[in-house]
Write a protein that holds these residues in place. Structure first.
Motif, PDB file in Angstrom:
ATOM      1  N   ALA A  23       4.722  -4.918  -1.078  1.00 50.78           N
ATOM      2  CA  ALA A  23       4.266  -4.224  -2.273  1.00 50.78           C
ATOM      3  C   ALA A  23       3.697  -2.862  -1.891  1.00 50.78           C
ATOM      4  CB  ALA A  23       3.200  -5.058  -2.975  1.00 50.78           C
ATOM      5  N   LEU A  24       3.955  -1.868  -2.729  1.00 50.37           N
ATOM      6  CA  LEU A  24       3.578  -0.481  -2.450  1.00 50.37           C
ATOM      7  C   LEU A  24       2.906   0.121  -3.674  1.00 50.37           C
ATOM      8  CD1 LEU A  24       4.199   1.816  -0.235  1.00 50.37           C
ATOM      9  CD2 LEU A  24       6.063   2.436  -1.760  1.00 50.37           C
ATOM     10  N   LYS A  25       1.824   0.835  -3.456  1.00 56.67           N
ATOM     11  CA  LYS A  25       1.129   1.547  -4.530  1.00 56.67           C
ATOM     12  C   LYS A  25       1.168   3.037  -4.229  1.00 56.67           C
ATOM     13  CE  LYS A  25      -3.123   1.645  -7.204  1.00 56.67           C
ATOM     14  NZ  LYS A  25      -2.423   1.791  -8.449  1.00 56.67           N
ATOM     15  N   HIS A  26       1.500   3.817  -5.244  1.00 57.85           N
ATOM     16  CA  HIS A  26       1.586   5.265  -5.112  1.00 57.85           C
ATOM     17  C   HIS A  26       0.250   5.860  -5.563  1.00 57.85           C
ATOM     18  CE1 HIS A  26       4.317   9.015  -5.845  1.00 57.85           C
ATOM     19  NE2 HIS A  26       3.506   9.158  -4.836  1.00 57.85           N
ATOM     20  N   HIS A  27      -0.496   6.442  -4.647  1.00 60.25           N
ATOM     21  CA  HIS A  27      -1.784   7.069  -4.952  1.00 60.25           C
ATOM     22  C   HIS A  27      -1.535   8.542  -5.269  1.00 60.25           C
ATOM     23  CE1 HIS A  27      -4.536   3.772  -3.689  1.00 60.25           C
ATOM     24  NE2 HIS A  27      -3.429   3.380  -3.089  1.00 60.25           N
ATOM     25  N   THR A  28      -1.326   8.831  -6.535  1.00 61.49           N
ATOM     26  CA  THR A  28      -0.942  10.189  -6.945  1.00 61.49           C
ATOM     27  C   THR A  28      -2.137  11.071  -7.278  1.00 61.49           C
ATOM     28  OG1 THR A  28      -0.682   9.425  -9.226  1.00 61.49           O
ATOM     29  CG2 THR A  28       1.301   9.461  -7.836  1.00 61.49           C
ATOM     30  N   ASN A  29      -3.306  10.493  -7.500  1.00 58.05           N
ATOM     31  CA  ASN A  29      -4.482  11.295  -7.866  1.00 58.05           C
ATOM     32  C   ASN A  29      -5.399  11.576  -6.691  1.00 58.05           C
ATOM     33  OD1 ASN A  29      -3.723  11.443 -10.574  1.00 58.05           O
ATOM     34  ND2 ASN A  29      -4.591   9.435 -10.982  1.00 58.05           N
ATOM     35  N   SER A  30      -5.018  11.165  -5.505  1.00 62.14           N
ATOM     36  CA  SER A  30      -5.861  11.369  -4.333  1.00 62.14           C
ATOM     37  C   SER A  30      -5.416  12.614  -3.576  1.00 62.14           C
ATOM     38  CB  SER A  30      -5.803  10.147  -3.426  1.00 62.14           C
ATOM     39  OG  SER A  30      -4.495  10.002  -2.934  1.00 62.14           O
ATOM     40  N   LYS A  31      -6.262  13.067  -2.686  1.00 58.48           N
ATOM     41  CA  LYS A  31      -5.912  14.183  -1.804  1.00 58.48           C
ATOM     42  C   LYS A  31      -6.069  13.694  -0.380  1.00 58.48           C
ATOM     43  CE  LYS A  31      -6.991  17.715  -4.982  1.00 58.48           C
ATOM     44  NZ  LYS A  31      -6.746  18.758  -5.573  1.00 58.48           N
ATOM     45  N   ILE A  37       1.156   0.678   1.535  1.00 58.70           N
ATOM     46  CA  ILE A  37       1.714  -0.670   1.545  1.00 58.70           C
ATOM     47  C   ILE A  37       0.548  -1.626   1.357  1.00 58.70           C
ATOM     48  CG2 ILE A  37       2.932  -2.418   2.894  1.00 58.70           C
ATOM     49  CD1 ILE A  37       4.404  -0.092   4.293  1.00 58.70           C
ATOM     50  N   GLU A  38       0.486  -2.241   0.179  1.00 60.27           N
ATOM     51  CA  GLU A  38      -0.617  -3.137  -0.160  1.00 60.27           C
ATOM     52  C   GLU A  38      -0.527  -4.446   0.607  1.00 60.27           C
ATOM     53  OE1 GLU A  38      -3.265  -2.679  -2.198  1.00 60.27           O
ATOM     54  OE2 GLU A  38      -2.681  -0.631  -2.682  1.00 60.27           O
ATOM     55  N   THR A  39       0.681  -4.953   0.734  1.00 61.33           N
ATOM     56  CA  THR A  39       0.857  -6.204   1.475  1.00 61.33           C
ATOM     57  C   THR A  39       2.287  -6.324   1.945  1.00 61.33           C
ATOM     58  OG1 THR A  39       0.404  -8.592   1.468  1.00 61.33           O
ATOM     59  CG2 THR A  39       1.491  -7.709  -0.478  1.00 61.33           C
ATOM     60  N   ILE A  40       2.451  -7.017   3.041  1.00 62.80           N
ATOM     61  CA  ILE A  40       3.761  -7.446   3.502  1.00 62.80           C
ATOM     62  C   ILE A  40       3.565  -8.838   4.081  1.00 62.80           C
ATOM     63  CG2 ILE A  40       3.528  -6.195   5.698  1.00 62.80           C
ATOM     64  CD1 ILE A  40       6.655  -5.908   5.567  1.00 62.80           C
ATOM     65  N   LEU A  41       4.217  -9.789   3.463  1.00 64.34           N
ATOM     66  CA  LEU A  41       4.097 -11.188   3.878  1.00 64.34           C
ATOM     67  C   LEU A  41       5.488 -11.754   4.112  1.00 64.34           C
ATOM     68  CD1 LEU A  41       1.474 -12.320   1.224  1.00 64.34           C
ATOM     69  CD2 LEU A  41       1.038 -11.895   3.644  1.00 64.34           C
ATOM     70  N   VAL A  42       5.633 -12.492   5.201  1.00 67.44           N
ATOM     71  CA  VAL A  42       6.906 -13.110   5.551  1.00 67.44           C
ATOM     72  C   VAL A  42       6.637 -14.577   5.877  1.00 67.44           C
ATOM     73  CG1 VAL A  42       8.813 -13.122   7.213  1.00 67.44           C
ATOM     74  CG2 VAL A  42       7.860 -10.954   6.424  1.00 67.44           C
ATOM     75  N   ALA A  43       7.455 -15.471   5.325  1.00 67.61           N
ATOM     76  CA  ALA A  43       7.304 -16.900   5.603  1.00 67.61           C
ATOM     77  C   ALA A  43       7.384 -17.152   7.106  1.00 67.61           C
ATOM     78  CB  ALA A  43       8.387 -17.699   4.880  1.00 67.61           C
ATOM     79  N   GLU A  44       6.563 -18.068   7.574  1.00 66.82           N
ATOM     80  CA  GLU A  44       6.435 -18.293   9.011  1.00 66.82           C
ATOM     81  C   GLU A  44       7.766 -18.562   9.704  1.00 66.82           C
ATOM     82  OE1 GLU A  44       3.710 -20.899  12.087  1.00 66.82           O
ATOM     83  OE2 GLU A  44       3.227 -20.875   9.964  1.00 66.82           O
ATOM     84  N   SER A  75       0.781   4.788   4.199  1.00 71.34           N
ATOM     85  CA  SER A  75      -0.293   4.131   4.943  1.00 71.34           C
ATOM     86  C   SER A  75      -0.207   2.624   4.781  1.00 71.34           C
ATOM     87  CB  SER A  75      -1.663   4.635   4.476  1.00 71.34           C
ATOM     88  OG  SER A  75      -1.933   4.171   3.167  1.00 71.34           O
ATOM     89  N   MET A  76      -0.877   1.931   5.699  1.00 70.08           N
ATOM     90  CA  MET A  76      -0.936   0.473   5.655  1.00 70.08           C
ATOM     91  C   MET A  76      -2.155   0.030   6.448  1.00 70.08           C
ATOM     92  SD  MET A  76       1.881  -2.352   6.962  1.00 70.08           S
ATOM     93  CE  MET A  76       2.158  -1.539   8.509  1.00 70.08           C
ATOM     94  N   LYS A  77      -2.895  -0.930   5.911  1.00 76.38           N
ATOM     95  CA  LYS A  77      -3.987  -1.543   6.661  1.00 76.38           C
ATOM     96  C   LYS A  77      -3.444  -2.848   7.244  1.00 76.38           C
ATOM     97  CE  LYS A  77      -6.816  -2.013   3.269  1.00 76.38           C
ATOM     98  NZ  LYS A  77      -7.969  -2.372   2.449  1.00 76.38           N
ATOM     99  N   THR A  78      -3.647  -3.034   8.520  1.00 75.14           N
ATOM    100  CA  THR A  78      -3.156  -4.268   9.137  1.00 75.14           C
ATOM    101  C   THR A  78      -3.957  -4.580  10.385  1.00 75.14           C
ATOM    102  OG1 THR A  78      -1.203  -5.423   9.969  1.00 75.14           O
ATOM    103  CG2 THR A  78      -1.389  -3.081  10.526  1.00 75.14           C
ATOM    104  N   TYR A  79      -3.967  -5.815  10.759  1.00 78.22           N
ATOM    105  CA  TYR A  79      -4.509  -6.202  12.057  1.00 78.22           C
ATOM    106  C   TYR A  79      -3.432  -6.936  12.839  1.00 78.22           C
ATOM    107  CZ  TYR A  79      -5.397 -10.304   9.179  1.00 78.22           C
ATOM    108  OH  TYR A  79      -5.260 -11.340   8.296  1.00 78.22           O
ATOM    109  N   ASN A  80      -2.191  -6.672  12.500  1.00 81.62           N
ATOM    110  CA  ASN A  80      -1.051  -7.337  13.109  1.00 81.62           C
ATOM    111  C   ASN A  80      -0.217  -6.319  13.890  1.00 81.62           C
ATOM    112  OD1 ASN A  80       1.416  -8.584  13.639  1.00 81.62           O
ATOM    113  ND2 ASN A  80       1.413  -9.713  11.722  1.00 81.62           N
ATOM    114  N   PRO A  81      -0.091  -6.485  15.199  1.00 80.77           N
ATOM    115  CA  PRO A  81       0.690  -5.525  15.984  1.00 80.77           C
ATOM    116  C   PRO A  81       2.156  -5.459  15.569  1.00 80.77           C
ATOM    117  CG  PRO A  81       0.124  -7.443  17.315  1.00 80.77           C
ATOM    118  CD  PRO A  81      -0.637  -7.568  16.030  1.00 80.77           C
ATOM    119  N   ARG A  82       2.682  -6.515  14.986  1.00 83.31           N
ATOM    120  CA  ARG A  82       4.070  -6.477  14.520  1.00 83.31           C
ATOM    121  C   ARG A  82       4.232  -5.487  13.375  1.00 83.31           C
ATOM    122  NH1 ARG A  82       5.044 -12.893  14.482  1.00 83.31           N
ATOM    123  NH2 ARG A  82       5.154 -13.176  16.734  1.00 83.31           N
ATOM    124  N   SER A  83       3.243  -5.420  12.508  1.00 81.15           N
ATOM    125  CA  SER A  83       3.310  -4.471  11.393  1.00 81.15           C
ATOM    126  C   SER A  83       3.269  -3.033  11.902  1.00 81.15           C
ATOM    127  CB  SER A  83       2.151  -4.714  10.417  1.00 81.15           C
ATOM    128  OG  SER A  83       2.281  -5.986   9.842  1.00 81.15           O
TER     129      SER A  83
END
Length: 191
Positions: A23-31, A37-44, A75-83
């Motif tokens: 899922a992706l959110k477009h931040h158009t009002n920010s500078k 990328i809000e989330t990326i989930l893949v079945a195990e 941008s993406m927040k993650t704690y996963n090296p694969r991401s």
């Protein structure tokens, strides 16, 4: 989270079971303006395969169709090296001004990269502390359980510097820390 997204890709298997989502959110009002990328989930059972990369490619193809161009800042927040490694695969190999933040492999981040990342971190998590040297937003993981990963993931091609960066005890979910990745420029490898 998903209801607020501007772009969503869901992958299904042959039995019509959902096996992945991005899922992706477009931040158009920010500078600066950016896509997050809000989330990326893949079945195990589909880990260590190419599903995540295919979903990301499909997502950004649709972004380009809808917006008429590819995003210049992702941008993406993650704690996963694969991401992190998946995002790095979208960078062109040479001849570009694109960069990825943080630059884990050679551990150098330009002042411009730090400033852009700090602005995005403040947009995403305005009340949390951001470390512009490491790209860490402290306490950004919310209610992620300490044992979320049965065994902490490594990169598929086992890039040791990336895997060890994420396995550092100060980055583990029990500390409530997320890694923050930013791609800037023309970040999509078309070769």
């Amino acid at each position: 989270m998903l209801k607020d997204c501007d772009f969503l890709v869901v992958a299904y298997d042959k039995t019509n079971m959902a096996i992945g989502v991005i899922a992706l959110k477009h931040h158009t009002n920010s500078k600066p303006k950016f896509m997050h990328i809000e989330t990326i989930l893949v079945a195990e059972e589909h880990h260590n395969r190419i599903l995540a990369s295919h979903m990301a490619a499909h997502l950004f193809m649709n972004v380009a169709v809808v917006l008429g161009d590819l995003p210049k800042l992702v941008s993406m927040k993650t704690y996963n090296p694969r991401s992190y490694s998946m995002m790095a695969r979208f960078l062109p190999k040479s001849g570009t001004t694109c960069f990825m933040y943080p630059n884990i492999e050679n551990r150098t981040n330009t002042d411009e990269a730090k400033e852009i990342a700090e602005n995005i971190a403040n947009e995403l998590e305005p009340n949390l502390t951001f470390n512009h040297d490491t790209g860490v937003i402290y306490a950004a993981s919310g209610n992620v359980a300490d044992d979320f990963w049965p065994s902490f993931p490594n990169t598929r091609n086992n890039i040791m510097v990336v895997s060890s960066f994420y396995c550092n005890s100060s980055l583990k979910t029990s500390k409530g820390v997320f890694q923050f990745n930013t791609l800037r420029g023309r970040p999509f490898n078309r070769s």
